[in-house]
Design a protein around this motif. Structure first.
Motif, PDB file in Angstrom:
ATOM      1  N   ASP A 101     -45.813 -36.145 -10.157  1.00 24.27           N
ATOM      2  CA  ASP A 101     -45.024 -35.249  -9.771  1.00 24.27           C
ATOM      3  C   ASP A 101     -44.535 -34.753 -10.434  1.00 24.27           C
ATOM      4  O   ASP A 101     -43.145 -33.809 -10.893  1.00 24.27           O
ATOM      5  N   CYS A 157     -36.518 -38.046 -12.259  1.00 26.46           N
ATOM      6  CA  CYS A 157     -35.833 -37.813 -10.281  1.00 26.46           C
ATOM      7  C   CYS A 157     -36.504 -37.603  -9.498  1.00 26.46           C
ATOM      8  O   CYS A 157     -36.602 -38.278  -8.955  1.00 26.46           O
ATOM      9  N   ALA A 158     -37.413 -37.097  -9.487  1.00 27.00           N
ATOM     10  CA  ALA A 158     -38.754 -36.781  -8.762  1.00 27.00           C
ATOM     11  C   ALA A 158     -39.717 -38.637  -8.629  1.00 27.00           C
ATOM     12  O   ALA A 158     -39.927 -38.846  -7.181  1.00 27.00           O
ATOM     13  N   SER A 178     -41.505 -33.957  -2.953  1.00 24.77           N
ATOM     14  CA  SER A 178     -41.300 -33.172  -4.428  1.00 24.77           C
ATOM     15  C   SER A 178     -41.529 -31.606  -4.894  1.00 24.77           C
ATOM     16  O   SER A 178     -40.883 -31.728  -5.201  1.00 24.77           O
ATOM     17  N   TYR A 186     -32.683 -30.967  -5.821  1.00 23.14           N
ATOM     18  CA  TYR A 186     -32.039 -31.503  -7.625  1.00 23.14           C
ATOM     19  C   TYR A 186     -31.318 -29.903  -8.591  1.00 23.14           C
ATOM     20  O   TYR A 186     -30.003 -30.663  -8.651  1.00 23.14           O
ATOM     21  N   GLY A 238     -32.168 -39.089  -7.295  1.00 24.93           N
ATOM     22  CA  GLY A 238     -33.080 -40.066  -7.139  1.00 24.93           C
ATOM     23  C   GLY A 238     -32.690 -40.794  -6.466  1.00 24.93           C
ATOM     24  O   GLY A 238     -33.858 -41.316  -5.468  1.00 24.93           O
TER      25      GLY A 238
END
Length: 572
Positions: A101, A157-158, A178, A186, A238
């Motif tokens: 990530d 967030c990911a 991702s 995002y 997320g």
């Protein structure tokens, strides 16, 4: 300083004239000397002012780099927390996802995401349009630290999604998600809330006059959406992305009873890793929230101190409340729900940590814990399997954090937190409406884009591993690991039982003295002979391959009582 020197010169000239001590030429020479000293002092003052300004700038840059490092350290917290929640056969897989990530986020956010988030708006308030691959950041301009700080948020967030889709998702599917999240989904929300987008409190829809035009009034009478550190921008994106992933990929095998539909606890997890992960996250959250001042000079340090206090109170209240709820409704204190209560309090305070007072933070953390407990059971009723309750902690509590900002903010606190417009939007209730509209738009955007992405992935490369691979564990199927020694010990006989004869039966000790009869035994009547036992049926003995001379059956466990990497934990 100059006025003082001029006064001294005038006084000296008057005294000289009255006493006839100095000639006019001597007086002029002294005046010239003093003027030279004044010029030197002026140059030094200007140089000091420049040095002070440079030191302030250096302090701000250093502060942001340090806070960004704290936010990045939260990746370790997420990794430990999730590794402590999943079954031991999937620990390596969840660690790999946390690692990948951050790496994917770094490249994608640098190439495109940062430009979409903070690039120049073309007037629609939707997305940035330049500064891709940070082309506008040079040695002379600075700005490196801003990218670094925002990348750390992107990785966080990911990573939230990894917990929602854990233990049954293909790595290829996760790679695709991702990339799209950190490149497009995002950054668009970042532009809305923190860039020059239509929700921004800092520069919404700037036009030729350079002034911001935030909703609802499009004037200085409004603030735009207040999301100081990202309850909406980071956690809601997320959390609701994870929710859509959990819905599309489906529940883990055996999570819900096929007859009653009741949720089944597949593993109790490793409480040590869970605790370590949450404490790392709590520690890193001070970089997350306090660092969102984006500077430490000019009075921002006082705001950071207030943020640290409100963050702490909300987290502590969430922990205590969730623990009590577990005791009242489940009959025992559950450390896992207490740890999630900490995270619920942290997410709930993130948007409003700079615009509320300490007693308000206590209420916000309290409600966040209730939302956590209720949301956990709502997901079970809806048959949505989120192993880490990530969509509840980050999504649902993120919504509460945005709404709580409008409920508890005061106009005085908004100004103290350095928001640009001076008005009474909080006092007259407009701010709450702005917060509700902003949260609903973030939900709609995230659910639509992430949902469409997961469905597209499922229809092409597939979201879920096969049932055999899931049973075997993703560590074996995706990473080539064959198992963990102590876990194998719980599933099959130890290796030293193979290829050897069984141990001989214990022999009586021929050197021990015969037992001595007691007086009571000699006086006791002879025992009554027992009835003959019914003939027993010999149970069939298991057969083993020729190379297995002796292989007693090892104890069987529904779930091996070991944590990640086969380490024993707790009462096991």
């Amino acid at each position: 300083c100059l006025a003082c020197v001029a006064g001294c010169l005038a006084q000296q000239h008057t005294m000289s004239a009255s006493m006839n001590t100095y000639t006019d030429a001597q007086v002029e020479a002294k005046i010239a000397t003093l003027r030279g000293l004044v010029e030197q002092l002026t140059e030094r003052v200007e140089a000091n002012e420049g040095a002070i300004a440079q030191n302030s700038s250096d302090m701000d840059v250093s502060y942001l780099v340090i806070c960004g490092a704290l936010v990045f350290f939260m990746q370790a917290g997420f990794a430990m927390l999730e590794a402590g929640i999943v079954q031991s056969k999937n620990v390596t897989n969840i660690l790999f996802k946390n690692m990948i990530d951050a790496s994917i986020a770094a490249i994608c956010f640098w190439l495109l995401g940062y430009g979409f988030a903070y690039g120049t708006d073309k007037g629609y308030g939707f997305i940035g349009s330049d500064n891709f691959a940070t082309e506008d950041i040079h040695n002379g301009t600075g700005g490196w630290e801003g990218w670094f700080f925002q990348w750390a948020f992107t990785g966080a967030c990911a990573t939230i999604v990894a917990g929602s889709v854990a233990e049954r998702t293909k790595l290829e599917a996760y790679f695709i998600y991702s990339i799209v999240l950190t490149t497009f989904i995002y950054p668009v929300v970042v532009h809305w809330g923190w860039g020059s987008g239509w929700l921004s409190a800092w520069g919404a829809w700037p036009n030729d006059d350079g002034k911001a035009h935030p909703i609802f009034t499009y004037s200085e009478d409004s603030n735009g959406m207040i999301d100081f550190a990202g309850s909406g921008v980071v956690h809601m994106v997320g959390g609701f992305s994870g929710l859509m992933g959990a819905i599309v990929v489906g529940p883990r095998t055996g999570k819900f009873d096929p007859i009653t539909g009741q949720a089944i606890e597949l593993t109790q997890g490793n409480k040590t890793l869970q605790s370590l992960g949450v404490f790392i996250l709590w520690f890193g959250w001070y970089g997350f929230n306090c660092g969102s001042t984006l500077m430490i000079s000019g009075g921002a340090a006082n705001v950071a101190g207030k943020v640290a206090m409100t963050t702490t109170i909300s987290a502590a209240t969430g922990c205590i409340t969730a623990s009590i709820l577990g005791k009242v409704f489940d009959g025992h204190f559950d450390v896992s729900i207490g740890l999630n209560g900490i995270l619920a309090g942290l997410v709930s305070i993130t948007a409003n940590c700079s615009v509320v007072n300490p007693w308000m933070a206590l209420i916000i953390g309290f409600v966040g814990a209730i939302i956590l407990y209720a949301g956990h059971h709502i997901l079970n009723v809806l048959k949505i399997d989120d192993p880490c309750d990530a969509c509840v902690v980050h999504g649902f509590c993120g919504v509460w954090g945005i709404w709580a900002t409008g409920i508890f903010c005061t106009d005085e606190n908004v100004q103290y937190a350095a928001y640009p417009n001076t008005n009474d939007a909080c006092g007259r209730g407009e701010q709450f409406g702005v917060q509700v509209v902003g949260s609903l738009c973030i939900i709609a955007w995230t659910v639509a884009t992430a949902g469409a992405l997961f469905v597209a992935i499922d229809k092409t490369v597939g979201m879920r591993v096969s049932s055999d691979m899931e049973d075997l564990g993703l560590d074996a199927s995706e990473h080539g690991l064959t198992g963990y020694p102590l876990v194998e010990l719980a599933d099959k006989p130890p290796a030293h039982y193979y290829n050897q004869a069984p141990p001989p039966p214990p022999m009586p000790n021929q050197y021990s003295a015969p037992p001595q009869e007691t007086v009571q035994q000699r006086a006791a009547p002879p025992p009554v002979p027992a009835a003959p036992a019914p003939p027993s049926v010999q149970a069939p003995q298991p057969t083993y391959p020729a190379n297995m001379v002796y292989a007693p059956q090892a104890p069987q466990f529904a779930q091996p009582p070991y944590g990640g990497y086969g380490m024993p934990f707790g009462s096991a």
